[in-house]
Design a protein around this motif. Structure first.
Motif, short mmCIF file in Angstrom:
data_model
loop_
_atom_site.label_atom_id
_atom_site.label_comp_id
_atom_site.label_asym_id
_atom_site.label_seq_id
_atom_site.Cartn_x
_atom_site.Cartn_y
_atom_site.Cartn_z
N GLN B 205 0.82 -1.20 0.00
CA GLN B 205 0.00 0.00 0.00
C GLN B 205 0.86 1.26 0.00
OE1 GLN B 205 -3.16 -0.83 -0.36
NE2 GLN B 205 -3.63 1.32 -0.74
N GLU B 206 2.11 1.13 0.51
CA GLU B 206 2.98 2.33 0.64
C GLU B 206 3.23 3.00 -0.71
OE1 GLU B 206 4.92 -0.71 2.52
OE2 GLU B 206 2.95 -0.27 3.37
N PHE B 207 3.31 2.18 -1.78
CA PHE B 207 3.56 2.75 -3.10
C PHE B 207 2.49 3.78 -3.45
CE2 PHE B 207 5.91 -1.27 -4.70
CZ PHE B 207 7.01 -0.88 -3.96
N TYR B 208 1.23 3.39 -3.16
CA TYR B 208 0.13 4.29 -3.50
C TYR B 208 0.15 5.53 -2.61
CZ TYR B 208 -1.66 0.46 -6.29
OH TYR B 208 -1.78 -0.51 -7.22
N GLU B 209 0.51 5.29 -1.34
CA GLU B 209 0.55 6.44 -0.43
C GLU B 209 1.61 7.44 -0.86
OE1 GLU B 209 0.97 4.53 3.35
OE2 GLU B 209 -1.07 3.72 3.21
N ASN B 224 1.56 3.50 -13.70
CA ASN B 224 2.95 3.43 -13.26
C ASN B 224 3.19 2.51 -12.08
OD1 ASN B 224 3.82 5.28 -15.22
ND2 ASN B 224 3.08 6.98 -13.97
N ILE B 225 2.14 2.17 -11.33
CA ILE B 225 2.35 1.26 -10.20
C ILE B 225 1.64 -0.08 -10.46
CG2 ILE B 225 2.04 0.90 -7.74
CD1 ILE B 225 1.93 3.92 -7.41
N THR B 226 0.31 0.01 -10.67
CA THR B 226 -0.47 -1.23 -10.72
C THR B 226 -0.03 -2.13 -11.88
OG1 THR B 226 -2.29 0.14 -9.94
CG2 THR B 226 -2.81 -2.11 -10.60
N LEU B 227 -0.04 -1.58 -13.11
CA LEU B 227 0.24 -2.42 -14.27
C LEU B 227 1.62 -3.07 -14.22
CD1 LEU B 227 -1.34 -1.06 -17.55
CD2 LEU B 227 -1.89 -3.09 -16.22
N PRO B 228 2.70 -2.29 -13.99
CA PRO B 228 4.01 -2.94 -13.98
C PRO B 228 4.16 -4.00 -12.89
CG PRO B 228 4.22 -0.53 -13.89
CD PRO B 228 2.79 -0.84 -13.82
N LEU B 229 3.58 -3.74 -11.72
CA LEU B 229 3.73 -4.71 -10.63
C LEU B 229 2.83 -5.93 -10.82
CD1 LEU B 229 4.11 -2.40 -7.52
CD2 LEU B 229 5.83 -3.83 -8.63
#
Lengths: 283, 310
Positions: B205-209, B224-229
Motif C-alpha cells: 500500500q505504501e507505493f500508492y501512499e 505506473n504502479i499497478t500495471l508494472p507490478l
C-alpha cells in the motif's frame, strides 16, 4: 464513519457508480444460474414460457422427483462418484512422491522435467484422447471405468505434481534434517514427517481431481457409451436432444449435480488461485 | 560418475544445498511411480499419435489394428483444404476476443474489488459463480438462453427492440459463433479476476501512499504502479488463458451441437468432430499434430521473449 468503510477521498457519486457497475456484473454472472433454478421449478405445462420471473407461478419440485424416476439419475450419480473417487485417489497417490522429489532433491533434468509437466497442460484434450481411445479399444478397455480413469489421471498427475511441489517448498527442510540426525532414513522421514504436514495440499489436489472428473464431459462421452455405465455429465447432456430438450427435468438434474461442486469450489477457490500463480511465477 | 559432476556443477551454479540424506538413486525412486504411469499414458500416446497421423485409420479398420501407411497424405489433405485456413483464422479470432475480454473485465473487476467496500465478499462469491459451475452445465444453460423463442436473451431483445429483434442464435453459424464467444467470456472472467485480485493484494500500500503525496492521479497510479507490478502475475495467467481458450472444446461443442456446417468450429472442436463423429482417426491425428506444433511455437516464442526481458 464513511472514511473507515470506504476509500479515503471517494465521493458519494463514485461509490454509487462502483456499486451499480458491480451490481450489473453480478446480475450477468448469476442470471444463468437463476435461469436454470427458475426452469427447474416450473410445472411441466409451462416449461416453455416467455415469462422472466425467477420463482414461477405454481412452483413445484416435480422436476426434481421426476429426474430420479424418469431417468437413471441415481445410477449416474453412483458411476460418477466411483470414477471421480478413483481419479482423485490415483491422481494423488501417483504424484505425491514426485512432487516431493521435485521440491527436495537435485537431479539431472529437474528443470526440464518441470517444464515438460507444464507443457502437458498445454495439450488440447484431443491430443492424448485420440491415441488413448485407440489404445483403449485395443486393450478392450473402452466402456470401462478403468479406461476413463486412465484418461483423467493423465491430465491430473502433472497438475498435482506442480501443486504438491509448491506446497512441499513451503515446508521447512530443517524438520527432516533433524530426523536424519536422529538416524531416520529418507523414506521414514518422508512418511512420518513431511507427508502429514502436507495433508492440506494433498486434500486439496484430491478434491480438485475429484471435481475435475465429476464435471468432465468431452472425454467421457467418447470412452463411455454403454447405457449402464454413463456418468452424470453424459447422462445430463443426453437429455439435450437435437430438437427437443426436457428442460424442466434437465435443469433440476443440473442443479443437483452442480450445487455441491459449486459450494466446495467457492470455499476452495482462493487456494487454487494462490497455488497457480505462485507456481507459475516461480517457474 | 559423469552424472555426479554434472549435478555438482549445477549446484554450484544455482547455489542449492543438496538434501542431506539424498543418495544417487533416491530422486529416481521417488519419481518412479509417476514416471512409469506418465510414460504409458502421456508419452507413449503422443508418439502413437504421430505414428497414426501417417496412416489411414477409419472406423472400418479401427478394431483390426492394421493401419496402412499413407505417408503425408493426411497432412496434404488438411493443408490443401480451405476449411483448415478458415478454421485456423476463426480460432485466432476466437482466442484473441476471448482473452482480451477476460483480461480487461477481470482486471477491471479486481480493481473495484480491491477497494474498501462493504459487502464485497458477497459480491466476490457472486462473481465467481461462472467458474464454479461445471463448464458443460454453464454452456447448456446458455444454449437454453439462446433459444430463438423461449430463450431469455431473445425475450429481452424483443421486449426492448420490438418483435423483429430476435436473433437466430443457434441456427445461423455466424450467430452461433458469437453466442459461443459470449458464453466463453462469461465462463472465463472469474479466473482472471481472482488472479488479478491476488496480484493486487500483494502490491504494498505504501507505493500508492507515496504516489498520493506526490499528487499522482488515479490513471497515473494505475499506469505506473499497478500495471508494472501486476505484470508477473498477469503474463503467465494470460499465456495459460490463451492456451486454454485455444483448446476450449466444450463450449463450442455444446453451442453448435446438431449444426450441419463446420462454420462455427475452432480447430480443436473440428478435430473432435472429425474423429468421433466422422471416425476419420488418421486425419484427426494429423490435425492434432498441426495444432500441437502451433501451440508449441507459440509457447516457445513466449518463453524466449520472457528470457530476453530478464
Amino acid at each position: 464513519m464513511r472514511s473507515e468503510r470506504f476509500e479515503k477521498g471517494d465521493s458519494v457519486l463514485k461509490i454509487i457508480l462502483i456499486y451499480i457497475t458491480l451490481g450489473i456484473f453480478c446480475a450477468i454472472s448469476v442470471y444463468p444460474v437463476l435461469n436454470i433454478l427458475s426452469i427447474s421449478l416450473r410445472p411441466a405445462s409451462t416449461v416453455f414460457s416467455t415469462s422472466l420471473k425467477i420463482i414461477p407461478d405454481n412452483a413445484t419440485f416435480d422436476n426434481y422427483i421426476n429426474a430420479f424416476l424418469k431417468y437413471d439419475l441415481s445410477k449416474w450419480l453412483l458411476n460418477s462418484l466411483i470414477i471421480s473417487s478413483l481419479s482423485a485417489f490415483f491422481g494423488v497417490i501417483l504424484s505425491v512422491t514426485a512432487g516431493y522429489a521435485f521440491s527436495r532433491f537435485e537431479f539431472l533434468g529437474k528443470k526440464v522435467g518441470l517444464s515438460m509437466l507444464l507443457v502437458t497442460q498445454m495439450f488440447p484434450a484431443t491430443m492424448t484422447l485420440l491415441p488413448l481411445y485407440i489404445m483403449l479399444i485395443h486393450y478392450r478397455l473402452s466402456n470401462s471405468f478403468l479406461g476413463l480413469v486412465i484418461v483423467y489421471i493423465s491430465t491430473t498427475i502433472p497438475f498435482n505434481i506442480w501443486i504438491l511441489k509448491g506446497y512441499f517448498d513451503t515446508i521447512p527442510k530443517s524438520l527432516e534434517e533433524s530426523a536424519y540426525v536422529d538416524g531416520a532414513n529418507i523414506t521414514i522421514s518422508f512418511y512420518k514427517i513431511t507427508l502429514p504436514l502436507a495433508a492440506p495440499a494433498i486434500a486439496l489436489s484430491a478434491l480438485f481431481s475429484f471435481m475435475g472428473a465429476w464435471s468432465e464431459y468431452i472425454v467421457a462421452r467418447v470412452i463411455i457409451t454403454a447405457s449402464d455405465k454413463l456418468t452424470l455429465p453424459i447422462g445430463l447432456t443426453n437429455m439435450m436432444g437435437q430438437f427437443t430438450t426436457d428442460w424442466g427435468i434437465y435443469s433440476a438434474a443440473a442443479l443437483i449435480t452442480a450445487v455441491p461442486v459449486m459450494i466446495i469450489f467457492i470455499c476452495l477457490s482462493k487456494y487454487l488461485v494462490g497455488g497457480l500463480t505462485l507456481g507459475s511465477v516461480k517457474g | 560418475m559423469e552424472l555426479k559432476t554434472l549435478q555438482n556443477k549445477k549446484q554450484n551454479r544455482t547455489g542449492h544445498s543438496r538434501n542431506m540424506a539424498q543418495t544417487r538413486w533416491t530422486p529416481f525412486f521417488f519419481l518412479l511411480p509417476s514416471l512409469i504411469v506418465l510414460c504409458f499414458i502421456v508419452l507413449y500416446p503422443l508418439f502413437y499419435e504421430f505414428w497414426i497421423s501417417f496412416r489411414n485409420v477409419t472406423l472400418l479398420n479401427l478394431k483390426s489394428g492394421k493401419y496402412p501407411y499413407i505417408g503425408f497424405q493426411n497432412y496434404i489433405q488438411i493443408l490443401t483444404d480451405p476449411l483448415f485456413y478458415k478454421t485456423l483464422l476463426r480460432t485466432l479470432v476466437w482466442t484473441a476476443i476471448n482473452v482480451f475480454f477476460h483480461i480487461t473485465f477481470g482486471l477491471f473487476l479486481a480493481i473495484l474489488l480491491n477497494r474498501k467496500l462493504p459487502g464485497k465478499s458477497i459480491i466476490r462469491v457472486l462473481l465467481i459463480l461462472p467458474w464454479a459451475i461445471p463448464q458443460y452445465i454453464g454452456a447448456i444453460t446458455w444454449r437454453g438462453m439462446f433459444n430463438i423463442e423461449y430463450g431469455a436473451i431473445n425475450i429481452l431483445l424483443t421486449k426492448f427492440f420490438g418483435p423483429n429483434a430476435a436473433i437466430p442464435w443457434l441456427s445461423d453459424p455466424k450467430w452461433s459463433f458469437i453466442a459461443a464467444i459470449i458464453t466463453n467470456i462469461w465462463l472465463g472472467i472469474p479466473f482472471m479476476m481472482m488472479t488479478c485480485l491476488g496480484g493486487l493484494q500483494s502490491i504494498p500500500q505504501e507505493f500508492y501512499e507515496a504516489a498520493d503525496t506526490d499528487g499522482a492521479s488515479g490513471w497515473q497510479k494505475f499506469k505506473n504502479i499497478t500495471l508494472p507490478l501486476l505484470k508477473p502475475v498477469i503474463t503467465p495467467a494470460a499465456v495459460l488463458g490463451t492456451v486454454w481458450t485455444f483448446n476450449m472444446i466444450s463450449v463450442i461443442y455444446v453451442i453448435t451441437y446438431g449444426a450441419e456446417t463446420e462454420e462455427a468450429q475452432i480447430l480443436v472442436s473440428l478435430v473432435y468432430k472429425k474423429a468421433f463423429s466422422y471416425f476419420r482417426y488418421g486425419y484427426s491425428a494429423a490435425l492434432s499434430v498441426i495444432i500441437f506444433l502451433i501451440l508449441m511455437s507459440f509457447s516457445s516464442i513466449f518463453i524466449k521473449s520472457q528470457k530476453l526481458e530478464d
